[in-house]
Scaffold this active site. Structure first.
Site, PDB file in Angstrom:
ATOM      1  N   GLY A 218       0.829  -1.208   0.000  1.00  5.85           N
ATOM      2  CA  GLY A 218       0.000   0.000   0.000  1.00  5.85           C
ATOM      3  C   GLY A 218       0.852   1.242   0.000  1.00  5.85           C
ATOM      4  N   ASN A 219       0.221   2.376   0.223  1.00  8.30           N
ATOM      5  CA  ASN A 219       0.966   3.640   0.285  1.00  8.30           C
ATOM      6  C   ASN A 219       0.386   4.510   1.399  1.00  8.30           C
ATOM      7  OD1 ASN A 219      -1.129   5.532  -0.901  1.00  8.30           O
ATOM      8  ND2 ASN A 219      -0.967   3.984  -2.519  1.00  8.30           N
ATOM      9  N   ARG A 220       1.034   5.646   1.638  1.00  8.77           N
ATOM     10  CA  ARG A 220       0.681   6.452   2.798  1.00  8.77           C
ATOM     11  C   ARG A 220      -0.397   7.492   2.535  1.00  8.77           C
ATOM     12  NH1 ARG A 220       4.598   5.475   6.613  1.00  8.77           N
ATOM     13  NH2 ARG A 220       6.612   4.835   5.791  1.00  8.77           N
TER      14      ARG A 220
END
Ligand code: CTP
Length: 416
Positions: A218-220
């Site tokens: 995932g990403n932030r």
């Protein structure tokens, strides 16, 4: 600027004192109009001392001055914080049983209401209907924050932070807390319902690609900018579909939310909604790659070296939308967050704008630590050829309005 600050009777009234301080320190002339009952929370002396102006609550306090008319007519901007359920009800009904509600009937400038109340009161159908009525009239009603309320309860109903309220209100008149103006492309009036009759699709958040039933890549991305875009479009009268990928913030009321997890789900949801949309804004951070295989059960340690992770490319949703329009005249907007010096960011942004082919690319230099606490975003708007067509700085709400201003100039006139 002359600002009328209304305060109604909620425990969050103390935060309005901080809001008042921010506004006066930014050089604005603020007249505070509390409701009678709000003086139980913060007294008249506080408001008079902090604003340097007299404070009255009643229509009959200074009859020769006809304050209920002059206050409203003099104001360039009105903010009510906190706006209680009772204040929203009285404002929606057009009542004028104190100086604040009477003044609300006479103002012709942008009005921002910042509600604060218990979650049950905020979600009650009566309050929901009152908020809808006020928004339909062009009044800006902020969504309350979620969190700890007066007692042990938590949920939506907290007054947003003073700096957030100030920035959102000042953005309505094209100003910032730092005293500057927003050099937004087009600079249309954000208080106008200039997106009425339009359907817009906004993707927000970040996609997650599963590795196994419990893990993902995932990403932030929190989704704040996309949510601000959806909220701003709603406030400007649009029908909004928000494709929400793993948001860390609440979706705004009054928009259709389609929840997705992966890039494939996001692609399907965006394309389905985009078929009859005037505008698609891809604010989501979309995972470029996904694991080539998703394990059916939890991946276990085997004792030896872990197997390398094989990835496969995801489709580029934005490039597809821009390259093969789902509807004639549709405006497609992308985002790009780049690192490096200003020149490197602009070069990367230009190349990305040409590669993606979107009508607008909102270029954001990340990791730049842009100035003042609420000035948390500075963007450059590029067209499909990579030319700079606008710049904007300010809160995510202010940037959202600047993006919609730029979109407006590209929309074909409404038919019928
Ligand atoms: N985007 C998309 N589909 C993808 C990747 C990105 O629709 N598979 C969209 C994003 O929503 C955003 C824009 O493309 O509007 C730019 O995203 P970004 O990650 O900066 O672009 P990439 O093409 O992934 O370029 P980079 O090589 O810099 O990661």
């Amino acid at each position: 600027m002359r600002i009328l600050l209304g305060v109604s009777a909620g425990i969050a009234a103390y935060k309005a004192a901080l809001l008042l301080r921010l506004l006066t320190e930014a050089g604005h002339d603020v007249r505070v109009v509390p409701t009678r009952a709000s003086l139980e929370f913060v007294g008249r002396a506080t408001w008079e001392a902090l604003s340097g102006n007299p404070v009255t609550t009643e229509v009959f306090d200074d009859v020769p001055a006809v304050e209920h008319v002059t206050l409203g007519k003099r104001a360039d901007l009105v903010i009510v914080a906190p706006a209680t359920a009772d204040l929203l009800a009285r404002a929606a009904a057009g009542r004028c049983d104190d100086l604040l509600t009477a003044a609300l009937l006479t103002v012709r400038c942008p009005v921002l209401l910042a509600p604060a109340m218990h979650t049950e009161m905020w979600q009650h159908p009566a309050t929901v209907a009152n908020v809808a009525t006020l928004r339909a009239r062009g009044v800006h009603v902020l969504d309350p924050d979620s969190g700890r309320l007066t007692g042990a309860d938590t949920g939506p109903g907290r007054l947003p932070e003073p700096a957030t309220i100030a920035a959102a209100a000042l953005a309505l008149v094209g100003a910032t807390l730092a005293g500057g103006t927003l050099p937004a492309a087009g600079a249309a009036d954000p208080a106008a319902r200039d997106l009425a009759g339009r359907h817009v699709v906004v993707s927000a958040g970040g996609t997650r690609e599963p590795l196994d039933p419990v893990r993902f890549l995932g990403n932030r991305s929190t989704g704040r900018q996309g949510v601000a875009l959806a909220r701003a479009a709603r406030d400007r009268g649009a029908d909004v579909t928000l494709v929400a990928a793993n948001l860390e913030v609440g979706a705004p009321d009054g928009v259709e939310v389609v929840t997705v997890e992966t890039t494939a789900e996001l692609r399907t949801a965006v394309r389905d909604a985009a078929r009859d949309a005037d505008v698609v804004v891809m604010a989501a951070a979309v995972a470029d790659f996904r694991p080539a295989r998703v394990a059916g059960g939890k991946i276990k340690k085997t004792g030896g070296a872990p197997a390398p992770l094989e990835l496969t490319l995801n489709p580029d949703v934005l490039a597809e939308l821009a390259g093969d329009r789902l509807r004639a005249g549709q405006v497609v907007v992308g985002f790009a967050a780049e690192t490096g010096t200003d020149a490197e960011v602009l070069d990367d942004g230009r190349a990305k704008a040409r590669r993606k082919g979107a009508d607008l690319l909102v270029l954001n230099r990340v990791g730049a630590g842009v100035g003042f606490a609420v000035e948390d975003n500075a963007v450059t708007l590029l067209d499909a050829g990579g030319d700079v067509v606008g710049r904007a700085a300010g809160t995510k709400d202010a940037v959202a309005h600047a993006v919609w201003d730029a979109v407006l100039g590209r929309l074909e006139p409404l038919r019928g």
